[in-house]
Design an enzyme around this catalytic site. Structure first.
Site, PDB file in Angstrom:
ATOM      1  N   THR A  45      24.623  -0.792  -2.284  1.00 13.58           N
ATOM      2  CA  THR A  45      24.893  -2.015  -3.046  1.00 13.58           C
ATOM      3  C   THR A  45      24.512  -3.272  -2.274  1.00 13.58           C
ATOM      4  O   THR A  45      23.814  -4.149  -2.800  1.00 13.58           O
ATOM      5  CB  THR A  45      26.389  -2.085  -3.426  1.00 13.58           C
ATOM      6  N   HIS A 120      31.495  -2.617  -9.312  1.00 17.68           N
ATOM      7  CA  HIS A 120      31.459  -1.154  -9.231  1.00 17.68           C
ATOM      8  C   HIS A 120      32.072  -0.503 -10.479  1.00 17.68           C
ATOM      9  O   HIS A 120      32.259   0.710 -10.494  1.00 17.68           O
ATOM     10  CB  HIS A 120      32.245  -0.671  -8.003  1.00 17.68           C
ATOM     11  N   TYR A 206      18.661   4.836  -3.989  1.00 18.40           N
ATOM     12  CA  TYR A 206      18.650   4.524  -2.560  1.00 18.40           C
ATOM     13  C   TYR A 206      17.467   5.202  -1.892  1.00 18.40           C
ATOM     14  O   TYR A 206      16.824   4.631  -0.997  1.00 18.40           O
ATOM     15  CB  TYR A 206      19.958   5.006  -1.931  1.00 18.40           C
ATOM     16  N   GLY A 268      21.921   3.916   7.593  1.00 17.32           N
ATOM     17  CA  GLY A 268      20.754   3.553   6.803  1.00 17.32           C
ATOM     18  C   GLY A 268      19.824   4.723   6.522  1.00 17.32           C
ATOM     19  O   GLY A 268      18.624   4.535   6.321  1.00 17.32           O
TER      20      GLY A 268
END
Length: 303
Positions: A45, A120, A206, A268
């Site tokens: 996010t 969310h 992602y 990450g």
């Protein structure tokens, strides 16, 4: 094992105080030029917000030095402050209180400029003007491999914005049962996925951001009606790189975490769970994912 006191709102788990926000969100006056970033927690996010805000604001890096929460308010955030404070006090958790006095919902309502809004909540908890098509703001929803979400959410819940006390093994069971803050992962993700035909909704993963950020920047730019040169896009991709995000105090969350060993932006990666979970844990999660995604077309159906 301990966690927040949560109430079930039609399969969506939130603190009891969220009941006061349902009608406020439902009746929020939406604008066509609003830009929303929505997700289940820990799906990328913050990364998406920073990208979207800069694309939408003509790559204003000076403006991006303002803390992200104030550029991109978290709509329902205040609904769990009371429970969060109770939990911190119960377990003597050391956490900065600066954010507690900010009413993010009010910040959204009073903003007279183009509004960037984070949430969310599932699709069916969004404002009615979005759901009935009366207003058509741009909505960017980001999803992530559920196994990596579990890994990231456990770190977040147990070590950063602490809301869970227990082992990783306990948390995995807890997560699969949808007992954490925001409830069942698939409850939220599928609520947006099933609206993916809408022209004002863009769904990102992602994994595609991690694999080819430049292409995603171009896709989001097109969606927001923006155009940038190759050099400008490369500069933005560098700004959004993991190393840059991790040390950027406007986005890395460290302003509210007194213990520097606890990191809001952590690895990450797309597969750190492979090193963190046992084969048995992964097998359980694979079975749970398969049951929930079969026939949906979600990109994690065959993983």
């Amino acid at each position: 094992m301990a966690t927040f006191t949560l109430k079930d709102f039609n399969g969506f788990k939130m603190p009891p105080e969220f009941n006061e926000y349902i009608e406020r969100i439902e009746n929020l006056e939406v604008r066509n030029d609003d830009v929303w970033v929505t997700s289940f927690p820990k799906c990328g996010t913050t990364w998406t917000q920073e990208m979207v805000w800069l694309i939408g604001n003509d790559l204003n890096y000076e403006g991006a030095k303002t803390e992200l929460d104030f550029r991109f308010p978290f709509l329902e955030c205040n609904s769990f402050y009371e429970e969060w404070n109770n939990f911190r006090n119960k377990f003597n958790i050391n956490f900065k209180e600066a954010e507690d006095e900010v009413d993010f919902f009010e910040m959204v309502e009073k903003n007279e400029n183009v509004r960037y809004i984070k949430s969310h909540v599932p699709w069916d908890f969004l404002p009615k003007q979005i759901k009935d098509g009366t207003k058509n703001p741009k909505i960017i929803h980001v999803i992530r491999n559920p196994k990596q979400v579990v890994s990231s959410y456990y770190n977040h819940a147990a070590n950063v914005h602490i809301q869970f006390v227990g082992t990783l093994e306990e948390y995995i069971e807890f997560f699969m049962q949808g007992r954490q803050l925001y409830g069942d992962y698939f409850r939220t993700v599928l609520s947006y996925w099933n609206q993916r035909h809408l022209p004002n909704l863009l769904i990102l993963t992602y994994e595609e951001m991690h694999a080819d950020l430049i292409s995603v920047i171009k896709k989001v730019s097109d969606f927001l009606g923006k155009s940038y040169s190759e050099d400008e896009i490369k500069k933005l991709a560098h700004h959004l790189s993991f190393d840059q995000m991790k040390k950027n105090v406007a986005v890395n969350g460290q302003l509210y975490i007194k213990d520097e060993s606890r990191q809001f932006i952590r690895t990450g990666t797309v597969d750190s769970y492979k090193e963190e979970f046992t084969p048995e844990m992964i097998s359980k999660l694979d079975e749970w994912i398969s049951k929930n995604v079969i026939g949906t077309g979600l990109p994690y159906e065959k993983q």
